[in-house]
Design a protein around this motif. Sequence first.
Motif, PDB file in Angstrom:
ATOM      1  N   SER A 189       0.835  -1.185   0.000  1.00 31.26           N
ATOM      2  CA  SER A 189       0.000   0.000   0.000  1.00 31.26           C
ATOM      3  C   SER A 189       0.874   1.240   0.000  1.00 31.26           C
ATOM      4  CB  SER A 189      -0.901   0.001   1.242  1.00 31.26           C
ATOM      5  OG  SER A 189      -0.106   0.082   2.410  1.00 31.26           O
ATOM      6  N   GLU A 190       0.232   2.384  -0.184  1.00 33.68           N
ATOM      7  CA  GLU A 190       0.983   3.634  -0.242  1.00 33.68           C
ATOM      8  C   GLU A 190       1.709   3.896   1.066  1.00 33.68           C
ATOM      9  OE1 GLU A 190       0.161   8.412  -0.975  1.00 33.68           O
ATOM     10  OE2 GLU A 190      -1.396   6.924  -1.396  1.00 33.68           O
ATOM     11  N   ASP A 191       1.066   3.575   2.181  1.00 31.82           N
ATOM     12  CA  ASP A 191       1.662   3.784   3.499  1.00 31.82           C
ATOM     13  C   ASP A 191       2.027   2.426   4.088  1.00 31.82           C
ATOM     14  OD1 ASP A 191       2.425   4.497   6.014  1.00 31.82           O
ATOM     15  OD2 ASP A 191       0.780   5.903   6.333  1.00 31.82           O
ATOM     16  N   LEU A 192       3.299   2.079   4.036  1.00 31.77           N
ATOM     17  CA  LEU A 192       3.739   0.777   4.530  1.00 31.77           C
ATOM     18  C   LEU A 192       3.506   0.640   6.024  1.00 31.77           C
ATOM     19  CD1 LEU A 192       7.138   0.254   2.632  1.00 31.77           C
ATOM     20  CD2 LEU A 192       4.887  -0.657   2.056  1.00 31.77           C
ATOM     21  N   SER A 193       3.572   1.741   6.763  1.00 35.59           N
ATOM     22  CA  SER A 193       3.424   1.658   8.211  1.00 35.59           C
ATOM     23  C   SER A 193       2.033   1.187   8.613  1.00 35.59           C
ATOM     24  CB  SER A 193       3.731   3.015   8.861  1.00 35.59           C
ATOM     25  OG  SER A 193       2.832   4.006   8.405  1.00 35.59           O
ATOM     26  N   VAL A 194       1.006   1.592   7.864  1.00 32.47           N
ATOM     27  CA  VAL A 194      -0.357   1.149   8.158  1.00 32.47           C
ATOM     28  C   VAL A 194      -0.488  -0.340   7.914  1.00 32.47           C
ATOM     29  CG1 VAL A 194      -2.772   1.340   7.464  1.00 32.47           C
ATOM     30  CG2 VAL A 194      -1.377   3.395   7.699  1.00 32.47           C
ATOM     31  N   GLU A 195      -0.018  -0.797   6.762  1.00 34.96           N
ATOM     32  CA  GLU A 195      -0.120  -2.218   6.426  1.00 34.96           C
ATOM     33  C   GLU A 195       0.677  -3.068   7.409  1.00 34.96           C
ATOM     34  OE1 GLU A 195       0.501  -5.166   2.540  1.00 34.96           O
ATOM     35  OE2 GLU A 195       0.852  -3.009   2.380  1.00 34.96           O
ATOM     36  N   PHE A 196       1.882  -2.603   7.760  1.00 28.57           N
ATOM     37  CA  PHE A 196       2.691  -3.352   8.722  1.00 28.57           C
ATOM     38  C   PHE A 196       2.001  -3.411  10.075  1.00 28.57           C
ATOM     39  CE2 PHE A 196       5.583  -3.365  12.297  1.00 28.57           C
ATOM     40  CZ  PHE A 196       6.339  -4.511  12.052  1.00 28.57           C
TER      41      PHE A 196
END
Length: 215
Positions: free
Chosen positions: A39-46
């Motif tokens: 996703s655009e924001d890796l921190s959210v997915e992680f």
Amino acid sequence: MYEAKSKEIVLRRVREALAKSAPFLPPTPDFSSPLHLPSEDLSVEFAEAFIRNSGLFVYCENEEDFFDQLFALKREQNMQYLHVWEPNLQNILYQAGIEFTAGEEDFIQNAHASLTTCEALITRTGSILVSSANAGGRRLTVYPETHMVVAKASQLVPDIKDGLQGIRDKYKDNFPSMVSLVSGPSRTADIEKTLVMGAHGPKQLILFLIDDLPH
């Protein structure tokens, strides 16, 4: 308190991401691209994957916020022995006035908690990539009841292969003797299908993610 705050941040970012227009999809597949599209924001997915793995995710706006959250969590959980063996971590914790145990004497008897860095954060699986290259070696990721990791958002990578490539680039011919993926606290359900936490390692895994990316 920490989990609720972290989940609120994750959900807020997810809502913001969903509010954006959908990206254009090419009419024909690109077989040279990776199977996993982050996703655009890796921190959210992680964070979502890490929480699903029963990890405690603590978002930190900056390094000072990390000190505050670590101090509060250490006091809240009454961590009498916090083992920190990496010189860089010892230095910043000393400057912040946070007590820790630097020596290895009576480590097994007092292996209450540890704090380490990591090599990378694997977004797809919500896993932490660690190695024996740092001063904590294997022991600080296995023996303590609580294993805490401090990492930066810039260490997020889409998949396992990206993390391993980063280690190859960093250490070159001096590749660490141990590289491991930590996906949540140690757990097993081998005995009568009853889930037991901390069966082969830490009962609790906590990640402090310092946001060091430009906004």
